[in-house]
Design an enzyme around this catalytic site. Sequence first.
Site, PDB file in Angstrom:
ATOM      1  N   GLU A  76       0.685  -1.089  -0.121  1.00 31.57           N
ATOM      2  CA  GLU A  76       0.129  -0.361  -0.187  1.00 31.57           C
ATOM      3  C   GLU A  76       0.477   1.332   0.509  1.00 31.57           C
ATOM      4  OE1 GLU A  76      -3.335   2.592   2.880  1.00 31.57           O
ATOM      5  OE2 GLU A  76      -2.953   0.056   3.398  1.00 31.57           O
ATOM      6  N   ASP A  77       1.724   1.337   0.747  1.00 28.98           N
ATOM      7  CA  ASP A  77       2.848   2.570   0.848  1.00 28.98           C
ATOM      8  C   ASP A  77       4.474   2.498   0.326  1.00 28.98           C
ATOM      9  OD1 ASP A  77       0.763   3.447   2.914  1.00 28.98           O
ATOM     10  OD2 ASP A  77       1.735   2.901   4.326  1.00 28.98           O
TER      11      ASP A  77
END
Length: 705
Positions: A76-77
């Site tokens: 996600e990051d």
Amino acid sequence: MQTIDALDSTLRSYLQPDQSTQVRRAYYFAEQAHHGQLRRSGEPYVTHPLAVANILADMHMDHQSLMAAMLHDVIEDTGIDKSAIGDQFGDTVAELVDGVSKLTQMEFSTLEEKQAENFQKMALAMARDIRVILVKLADRLHNMRTLGVLPTGKARRIAHETLEIYAPIAMRLGMNNVRMEYEDLGFSALYPMRARRISAALLKARGNRKELVDKVRHQIESTLEQEGHDVEVIGREKHLYSIYKKMKSKKKSFSEIMDIYAFRIIVDSVDTCYRVLGSVHSLYKPVPGEFKDYIAIPKANGYQSLHTVLMGMHGVPIEIQIRTREMEEMANNGIAAHWLYKSDSQSASGSHARARQWVQGLLEMQQRAGNSLEFIESVKIDLFPDEIYVFTPKGRILELPRGATAVDFAYSVHTDVGNSCVACRINRRLAPLSEPLQSGQTVEILTAPGARPNPSWFNYAVTAKARTNIRHFLKHQTREDSVALGKRLLDKALVAQDSGLDQLSDTNLADYLQQNEYAELNDLLEDIARANRLPTITAQQLLGQSSTETESDSDTQAAPVAIRGTEGFVVSYGRCCHPIPGDPIEGYLSSEKGVVVHRESCKNLGDMRDNRERLVALRWDDEVEGEYDAVLRIEVENRRGMIAVLATRINSMGVNIEKISTEDKDYQFTYVDLEIQIESRVHLARIMKRLRTVDSVRRVSRVTN
């Protein structure tokens, strides 16, 4: 701050050395991936996955779950994708990480929709591997512990979501410690003032109660010691959120809630549980109706214990829970207790089997739900079970939430049983499907081959499975009904143009569907039935004519569309004139209700004649089914009990009364308006004839507008 070395020493106490090495490797990978990223608190981002892994290590989770915890935010990051994680740490860990990751690539119209989509994705991943939810729960727990650094609005939103979804999931999986921490942290974030006041009151009460608590504990311990039982007696204290909920739901003050003293007795075996129960019942008198045996019949989340309430010294109620050490471990950590991951091919028992069964139910709901918001509503219903236990006629026990009815029972047996359910027997007596079930009852479902779910079941179906299946079936039926009616309406419009649906060329039809962005003919027919498209204009466009060319043509050249009464939601009946089989009728295409049937003489229909293209010639089919509303106005003498007399007479004819209202005509006579359900004009005439024979009835007439 926690370190990888401290975690490593914890892991080596229960994992193989090579497994703890793999977890350390995952940590270094995450540290590199998140390099330069900081949390809102100013700490390096990697402290978060490390803290999540520590939570799971305290539960003695396996090495793959811990690796997934280290890597859960990498997709996600950072720029690293699922395949890269799969190459480094194996497909199983990559699947776990992907299941926990949020949906970042998709755009959502609302925050609620985004949350619902995320949970839906997680549910699908849980079905493949239940460990996904355990990593997610640990992730959410650390986020809740560090909620203080977030802006108030965001912190409140996360706390609300935790109390609404994640705390009940932890409860469902038997993870009591996690649930209690979620609830107390969420409560403090949502209602800081209330939390502080209850906390202060709790500290004060603890000091006042200490002497009595010690005295009761000593009495229980010495009694059990004399009888040769090796037990551990723990004073049990309610946590903040449960005190708040109890005060709110029972409308009691703090002092009334704290009047109850609670103890937990931990023993060595199941046999000792029942022996200790006998001992405490001889020490203090038990309160009737307060004994619950969750050892013989465990809760849905695998929780086992004996519960009893005693009347202690000075008339103080004492709650007692008696369980083994294994049950205590299971009550606190649930599915995560003594984790040993098993593949689907192996048999799982206890809480693992129950959890997997629950997830399978989630998956079935997800497949039948219309959208993610509908799915999450079903999940919320499913997450708050205060269970009852009922028996099938063959003696099998089924768990249902409190307030469940025979409809819920039917769907929990099998979807087909629910769909074809017509009646039920509770303890061998015929009972309404809407009657709430009680623990210990035997329920038998009566089915019929042609039966189908009734929309009214929504009013009393409680379980998510029942509601999802009813909604799914009715949606499916509605589409079938719409397509059939749309076909009849379009065919009638084409016949008026000396054509027919079967005479249209496939090429023309395909071109028309493509131009108007319809995937198939049924989609067009459904739109026509719902009055989103007018059949006359659609027929003209299909034949390549303009509306002006056919203005002189009359619809009466084609036969009226026959109404059978089985069209479902796409045909409704005017509440202004209450048409019934036998009345001359005409239809109006409403974009909200589909075809609305009116009597030809209806005043409202006269106002609609300006939109002639929306009017449809209708007639009743030779074989009409169903019941229809009719309103009777009865003029009666002002006598006591007249409404009861009329209702009894109508009831004796097997007719349903939908509504009764009265209006005084003068001091001597009253009008009674009855809305009843009838089958045809002949049926109505028979009812009116019977009502005219009642003494004190002066006149009976049908209200048509």
